[in-house]
Design an enzyme around this catalytic site. Structure first.
Site, short mmCIF file in Angstrom:
data_model
loop_
_atom_site.label_atom_id
_atom_site.label_comp_id
_atom_site.label_asym_id
_atom_site.label_seq_id
_atom_site.Cartn_x
_atom_site.Cartn_y
_atom_site.Cartn_z
N ASN A 54 0.86 -1.18 0.00
CA ASN A 54 0.00 0.00 0.00
C ASN A 54 0.90 1.23 0.00
O ASN A 54 1.42 1.62 1.03
CB ASN A 54 -0.90 -0.02 1.25
CG ASN A 54 -1.75 1.24 1.33
OD1 ASN A 54 -1.88 1.99 0.36
ND2 ASN A 54 -2.33 1.49 2.50
N GLU A 80 -7.08 5.23 7.13
CA GLU A 80 -6.84 6.64 6.79
C GLU A 80 -8.04 7.23 6.05
O GLU A 80 -8.40 8.39 6.24
CB GLU A 80 -5.54 6.76 5.96
CG GLU A 80 -4.33 6.60 6.86
CD GLU A 80 -3.12 5.99 6.19
OE1 GLU A 80 -3.06 5.96 4.96
OE2 GLU A 80 -2.24 5.52 6.94
N SER A 102 2.90 -1.62 10.49
CA SER A 102 4.34 -1.66 10.77
C SER A 102 4.97 -3.02 10.49
O SER A 102 5.84 -3.48 11.22
CB SER A 102 4.62 -1.20 12.21
OG SER A 102 4.17 0.12 12.40
N GLU A 112 -5.98 -4.32 10.42
CA GLU A 112 -4.98 -3.28 10.64
C GLU A 112 -5.32 -2.47 11.89
O GLU A 112 -6.09 -1.50 11.82
CB GLU A 112 -4.93 -2.34 9.43
CG GLU A 112 -4.54 -3.02 8.14
CD GLU A 112 -3.87 -2.06 7.17
OE1 GLU A 112 -2.76 -2.36 6.74
OE2 GLU A 112 -4.45 -1.00 6.87
N GLY A 170 2.63 -0.92 4.41
CA GLY A 170 2.70 0.49 4.03
C GLY A 170 4.14 0.92 3.86
O GLY A 170 4.77 0.67 2.83
N LYS A 208 0.07 4.27 -0.50
CA LYS A 208 -0.59 5.50 -0.03
C LYS A 208 -0.28 6.64 -1.02
O LYS A 208 -0.19 6.39 -2.21
CB LYS A 208 -0.14 5.81 1.40
CG LYS A 208 -0.30 4.58 2.31
CD LYS A 208 -0.11 4.86 3.76
CE LYS A 208 -0.30 3.56 4.54
NZ LYS A 208 -0.28 3.75 5.98
N HIS A 241 -9.68 1.62 4.15
CA HIS A 241 -8.44 1.82 4.91
C HIS A 241 -8.71 2.82 6.04
O HIS A 241 -9.47 3.77 5.86
CB HIS A 241 -7.33 2.34 3.98
CG HIS A 241 -6.00 2.34 4.65
ND1 HIS A 241 -5.61 3.36 5.49
CD2 HIS A 241 -5.00 1.42 4.67
CE1 HIS A 241 -4.40 3.07 5.98
NE2 HIS A 241 -4.02 1.89 5.50
N GLY A 254 1.95 2.80 10.72
CA GLY A 254 2.92 3.88 10.56
C GLY A 254 3.56 4.31 11.86
O GLY A 254 4.21 5.35 11.91
P1 PGA Z 1 2.45 0.70 7.72
O1 PGA Z 1 1.04 0.90 6.98
O2 PGA Z 1 3.02 -0.61 7.22
O3 PGA Z 1 3.27 1.89 7.28
O4 PGA Z 1 2.19 0.68 9.19
C1 PGA Z 1 0.16 -0.18 6.80
C2 PGA Z 1 -1.12 0.32 6.16
O5 PGA Z 1 -1.57 1.41 6.47
O6 PGA Z 1 -1.70 -0.40 5.30
#
Ligand code: PGA
Length: 249
Positions: free
Chosen positions: A11, A99, A212, A169, A233, A13, A97, A175
């Site tokens: 992903n 976000e 993460s 998630e 991500g 983003k 997602h 993140g």
């Molecule tokens: P991250 O994001 O691996 O940077 O924690 C995962 C995601 O939001 O799909």
């Protein structure tokens, strides 16, 4: 129990221009598994989708969008529909997602329309669910997951559940560098699988963990009984790191 093919998605983003996406794929694709290996999906921005599809042609790597509208067309300024994604050669789409839920007001009501719309169009939905830190701390994790899944999959028949990929998630792990422990992730994903089984599906559904995921923790997470892969991500922006995560699947 059906054998579930491991599933690893990048992903990106709001990262990577077309040029950067092409540079990544130039490095990553020679290392990507073939059709016998884990399923690999790249999720670039809308503008880089066509270039990614062109680069991945002839490989086993597939391309997904990060969002779509539930209607096929209409007066929805700034939105993109399933037929538009299909025309671009896209095969899957991330939906819900955190976000999008937290920053852009994506609702379970909207998702209840988007998931079946994606399935009907022949796109594979990658449905994201997960609890906030507060919900976890107050023992609400299962309740949140159940509410999201029941709402978002309300219009999906049991026969369609195997065509949905669910990404668990936890929002506190996205993140942040704070990964759920393999036990925490397995517990939540096992709970999700039981919910899907109660709806007449679940055994065929790939359920992946996101939050993460890094080369150093991917193998242990994906070794859990119910964890079928990862939605990555930050670590998916680097071809070496992402290839190492795919190798761990
Ligand atoms: P991250 O994001 O691996 O940077 O924690 C995962 C995601 O939001 O799909």
């Amino acid at each position: 129990m059906p054998e579930r093919r491991p599933y690893v998605a990048a992903n990106w983003k709001m990262h990577k221009t077309v040029e950067e996406a092409e540079a990544f794929l130039g490095e990553f694709l020679p290392r990507a598994p073939g059709p016998e290996g884990p399923e690999v999906v790249i999720c670039p921005s809308f503008l880089a989708l066509r270039a990614a599809v062109a680069h991945c042609a002839g490989t086993a790597v597939r391309v997904a969008a990060q969002n779509m509208h539930g209607e096929a067309e209409g007066a929805f300024t700034g939105e993109v529909s399933a037929p538009m994604l299909l025309e671009a050669g896209v095969e899957a789409v991330v939906l819900g997602h955190s976000e999008r839920r937290q920053l852009f007001g994506e609702s379970d009501e909207a998702l209840a329309g988007k998931v079946p719309a994606a399935l009907a169009a022949g796109l594979e939905p990658i449905l994201c669910v997960g609890e906030t830190e507060e919900a976890r701390d107050t023992g609400q994790t299962d309740a949140v997951l159940e509410r999201q899944l029941q709402a978002d999959l309300a219009e999906v028949e049991s026969g369609g559940l195997g065509r949905v990929v669910v990404a668990y998630e936890p929002i506190w792990a996205i993140g942040t560098g704070r990964t759920a422990t393999p036990e925490q992730a397995q517990e939540a994903i096992g709970f999700i699988r039981d919910l899907l089984r109660a709806r007449g599906g679940g055994d065929a559904t790939r359920i992946v963990y996101g939050g993460s995921v890094k080369p150093g923790n991917a193998a242990e997470l994906m070794a859990q009984a119910d964890i079928d892969g990862a939605l990555v991500g930050g670590a998916s922006l680097d071809p070496e790191d992402f290839a190492a995560i795919v190798d761990a699947a």
